[in-house]
Enzyme design. Structure first.
Site, PDB file in Angstrom:
ATOM      1  CG  ASP A   1       0.367  -2.541  14.425  1.00 34.76           C
ATOM      2  OD1 ASP A   1       0.161  -2.416  15.638  1.00 34.76           O
ATOM      3  OD2 ASP A   1       1.436  -2.163  13.883  1.00 34.76           O
TER       4      ASP A   1
ATOM      5  CB  ILE B   1       0.618  -8.609   9.286  1.00 31.03           C
ATOM      6  CG1 ILE B   1       1.160  -9.669   8.327  1.00 31.03           C
ATOM      7  CG2 ILE B   1       0.552  -9.132  10.713  1.00 31.03           C
ATOM      8  CD1 ILE B   1       2.609 -10.058   8.600  1.00 31.03           C
TER       9      ILE B   1
ATOM     10  CD  GLU C   1      -2.463  -1.593   2.514  1.00 23.31           C
ATOM     11  OE1 GLU C   1      -2.275  -0.858   3.498  1.00 23.31           O
ATOM     12  OE2 GLU C   1      -3.058  -2.689   2.586  1.00 23.31           O
TER      13      GLU C   1
ATOM     14  CD  GLN D   1       0.247   2.566   4.825  1.00 24.52           C
ATOM     15  OE1 GLN D   1      -0.892   2.766   5.238  1.00 24.52           O
ATOM     16  NE2 GLN D   1       0.678   2.985   3.648  1.00 24.52           N
ATOM     17  CG  PHE D   2       1.721   0.897  10.638  1.00 24.75           C
ATOM     18  CD1 PHE D   2       2.600   1.412  11.590  1.00 24.75           C
ATOM     19  CD2 PHE D   2       1.164   1.765   9.705  1.00 24.75           C
ATOM     20  CE1 PHE D   2       2.911   2.767  11.614  1.00 24.75           C
ATOM     21  CE2 PHE D   2       1.480   3.121   9.725  1.00 24.75           C
ATOM     22  CZ  PHE D   2       2.351   3.625  10.675  1.00 24.75           C
TER      23      PHE D   2
ATOM     24  CB  SER E   1      -6.758  -5.855  -0.659  1.00 22.15           C
ATOM     25  OG  SER E   1      -7.755  -4.984  -1.119  1.00 22.15           O
ATOM     26  CD  GLU E   2      -3.852  -4.728   4.843  1.00 24.18           C
ATOM     27  OE1 GLU E   2      -5.060  -4.996   4.620  1.00 24.18           O
ATOM     28  OE2 GLU E   2      -3.462  -3.579   5.109  1.00 24.18           O
TER      29      GLU E   2
ATOM     30  CG  HIS F   1      -0.446   2.793  13.801  1.00 21.67           C
ATOM     31  ND1 HIS F   1      -1.792   2.816  14.079  1.00 21.67           N
ATOM     32  CD2 HIS F   1      -0.332   3.111  12.491  1.00 21.67           C
ATOM     33  CE1 HIS F   1      -2.458   3.153  12.986  1.00 21.67           C
ATOM     34  NE2 HIS F   1      -1.599   3.337  12.007  1.00 21.67           N
TER      35      HIS F   1
END
Lengths: 343, 409
Positions: free
Chosen positions: A100, A102, A44, A97-98, A74-75, A144
């Site tokens: 968290d 995931i 992202e 992106q973080f 959309s992980e 985060h």
């Protein structure tokens, strides 16, 4: 705080400048993209924006939209598509992106990606590195700040890696991108731009092997085992302990899966005392795993009960006094070390 | 956005088919069907009204049509035979019957190129050997699994492509362009997107067909993956086998839209509806979707309206007869894909005389059907697989610890 023993010999005065952790990561990705035309980076905001933290800054200009993909939020699709690309011959760096976030791609990671090599009896390799900024101490609050590495250590088939220095960040990331196994790569965002740990990196290509711990400081009275930014808490604690006449050895395991047990046991043979420090929650955390291996495989080496200093079993709260209350600190390590030595 | 080529819901197809195609179906049966499993209020084009241009299936040769007919028998026989073997206690695990849904598999796979990829799910076991089978029954090297490999997997033997590490349909082959399935349905759609993304980057024109149940269209990953594929116009064709039941939950409880194909609208891609009992209608709709994808226009959804003949798995057969109305089951099985195909072939003059009725496998449960109900080449084909599977040894127990990681070279 600084690494006690520089890993790279200091360059000449006219030589290259010290590089921070983020630059090291950036170089690793860019150099691997350059060396491997079959490598793709996706995530992202990694293209136009260059990544939320700038780890992929400049990558789009260098390698183009086909190879540097700005993904929808959309992980699951990020990981799943990365797996598909890997199935069809690509090497993929997928940024969360973080770290968290995931969890939004969890099924694709643990059921699709982690198992692929196993369920195909080795027919399929999945050279995918899922990497992202992790860790607390920065006021990032619940979503985060996480260190959720234990989820992945508990999913057979994944490498789990966590560098603490710029040298390792670059060398380990390169190694993971060449390793051929799916990897979850934890970066400490509080280290990204920490000037104190910037270091001269080799000009030439290098990697850092997985499953080899680094002894960040030698000592004889107690072993402090950690990874990520908690390594620096351990080093600071070791400095405090020196003032109190105690010699602490600090081990940075660098990769959790595979784990270098030997280095830990060897240290323990000298010190007979061990404290494991990490910022993940205690229950079923990796500190518990290390201690379990020590007690089952090296019980005779122990002169005192092993100790783990972890985050409390809470989420990471936002405001500073609350956040620091739940996290490992230099003070907590020193206090525990003194108690352990006196045991 | 593409214009949808056809929206023929099964109910309307039925009203069309009763006049010239539906085998031995009374008007009463048809009207009952309108009120049961396939109830559908849409007024739209039917199969007949789109025939100003020839359908892809109109261009199929007699030989190809008869091949498809034979493949329907093969898929059915595989199911019938495995149910028999299972009942004799020769197989482990759960059998997910594809009975009554064979036309979806045969029709969608028949037009693919060898270089195309597929991603079957649990109910699609025949897809593994039907891929690239067209005219290649005796060929060992083709872009589909051999019947020996598939049977070795079913029997849990070392000859399985995955050395029997995961069960039943959870196999695949990188070499044969078959994405390995898992239990997380719709979870292979993003993988399919990645596969064709990689193929396209090397100048390939491969399309990937992913198979899914209607239940899995409620999964987040279904939407994430198709959204990504649509953004990049990736050649991913999502086949939705709408067999009306997601295990024990009817489609009405799993989807707010009657036609799953309508979900395509949110992605700006075509949604086609096929009569899942009619192998040629499936072939037509998938051929359109594949042509659309191969031309670089991106993904689409093909909903195949069908009906699950038995339980979710064989462990569920008894309960499925209780949580589903008998009438619904009867209606859902009424248009057996073998019978529908036979009628169309007779109408086209491709099947005549005794040959048309030589093998009557339709309308028979696995218990009732015998080898005499199937063409001998079909029985022989599967026998070869079963003989291989039985002779293949079990994997060595120590393999259980292997291949967790790729070892350093």
């Amino acid at each position: 705080m600084a690494i006690a023993e520089p890993l790279v010999s200091a360059a000449t005065a006219t030589g290259p400048v010290a590089k921070n952790y983020l630059t090291a990561l950036k170089e690793a990705i860019s150099e691997e993209m350059g060396a491997n035309p079959e490598m793709i980076s996706m995530g992202e905001d990694i293209g136009l924006l260059g990544g939320a933290f700038g780890v992929t800054d400049g990558l789009l200009d260098k390698y183009g939209r086909e190879r540097v993909i700005d993904m929808p939020i959309s992980e699951g699709a990020i990981v799943g598509a990365a797996v598909g690309m890997a199935l069809n011959g690509k090497t993929v760096m997928a940024e969360m992106q973080f770290i968290d976030f995931i969890s939004c791609g969890f099924d694709q990671i643990v059921n699709m990606m982690a198992t692929y090599h196993y369920r195909t009896a080795g027919e399929v390799n999945i050279p995918v590195v899922v990497r992202g900024p992790a860790g607390a101490y920065g006021g990032g609050a619940l979503y985060h700040s996480q260190m959720n590495e234990a989820w992945f250590c508990n999913s057979p088939g994944l490498r789990v890696v966590c560098p603490s220095t710029p040298y390792d960040a670059k060398g380990l990331l390169k190694q993971c991108l060449r390793d051929g196994n799916p990897t979850i790569f934890f970066e400490l965002k509080e280290l990204y731009r920490k000037n104190e740990i910037a270091e001269i990196l080799p000009e030439e290509d290098y990697t850092v092997p997985l499953g080899k711990a680094a002894i960040r400081q030698s000592g004889t009275d107690i072993t402090l085992v950690s990874y990520g930014q908690n390594v620096y808490h351990c080093l600071a604690a070791a400095e405090e302990l020196t003032k109190l006449g105690l010699s602490a050895e600090v081990i940075d395991i660098r990769s959790l899966v595979p784990l270098d047990e030997e280095t830990i046991f060897k240290s323990l043979a000298k010190t007979n005392r061990i404290i494991v420090v990490n910022e993940a929650p205690m229950t079923c955390g990796f500190a518990g795993e290390i201690i379990s291996r020590v007690t089952t495989k090296a019980f005779d080496l122990l002169d005192a009960p092993p100790v783990r200093i972890t985050r409390l079993d809470t989420p990471v709260p936002w405001v500073k006094p609350l956040e620091l209350f739940v996290l490992p600190s230099v003070e907590k390590i020193v206090k525990a070390a003194l108690a352990t030595v006196k045991y | 956005m593409e214009v949808r080529v056809s929206f023929a819901p099964l109910t309307e197809l039925m009203s069309t088919l009763t006049t010239d195609q539906a085998p031995e179906m009374s008007m009463e049966a048809n009207s009952e069907m309108l009120g049961t499993a396939h109830a559908n209020g849409r007024n739209s084009e039917t199969r007949k009204t789109i025939s100003s241009e020839p359908r892809p299936s109109d261009l199929l040769s007699r030989e190809d049509c008869l091949e498809m007919f034979r493949q329907l028998y093969l898929a059915r026989y595989f199911d019938v035979r495995l149910i028999k073997e299972k009942k004799r206690g020769r197989l482990r695990g759960t059998l997910y019957s594809s009975h009554n849904q064979e036309a979806v598999l045969v029709g969608s796979l028949f037009g693919l190129k060898s270089s195309d990829w597929i991603s079957p799910i649990h109910r699609d076991m025949p897809a593994f050997f039907l891929k690239d089978l067209r005219g290649k029954w005796g060929e060992a090297e083709r872009s589909g699994m051999s019947i020996q490999e598939v049977c070795a997997q079913v029997w849990g033997k070392v000859g399985s492509p995955g050395r029997a590490r995961d069960n039943w349909s959870h196999i695949g082959s990188k070499a044969k362009h078959i994405i390995h399935s898992t239990s997380m349905l719709a979870g292979t759609i993003p993988v399919a997107a990645g596969v064709v993304y990689a193929d396209r980057s090397r100048g390939g024109d491969a399309v990937c067909l992913t198979f899914n149940g209607e239940g899995s269209t409620a999964q987040g990953i279904f939407h994430e993956a198709i959204n990504f594929a649509a953004v990049h116009k990736l050649p991913v064709v999502t086949i939705v086998e709408n067999n009306q039941w997601a295990y024990g939950t009817p489609v009405s409880q799993g989807s707010p839209v009657t036609d799953i194909a309508d979900r395509a609208r949110g992605f700006g891609i075509p949604g086609y509806i096929a009569d899942g009992q009619d192998v040629f209608d499936v072939y037509d709709k998938v051929a359109n979707a594949v042509a659309h994808a191969r031309a670089g226009n991106g993904p689409s959804i093909v909903e195949c309206k069908t009906f699950r003949a038995y339980g979710h798995g064989d462990h569920d057969d008894d309960r499925a007869n209780r949580y589903r109305d008998q009438e619904e089951i009867l209606m859902g099985r009424l248009r057996d894909p073998i019978a529908v195909c036979r009628k169309l072939l007779v109408d086209r003059g491709f099947l005549t005389g005794d040959a048309a009725t030589a093998y009557v496998a339709e309308g028979k449960s696995a218990t009732d059907a015998t080898n005499d109900d199937f063409p001998p080449e079909v029985v022989d084909f599967l026998n070869q697989g079963i003989e291989f599977a039985i002779a293949s040894p079990l994997p060595d127990a120590a393999e259980a610890g292997q291949w967790v990681f790729k070892e350093a070279e």
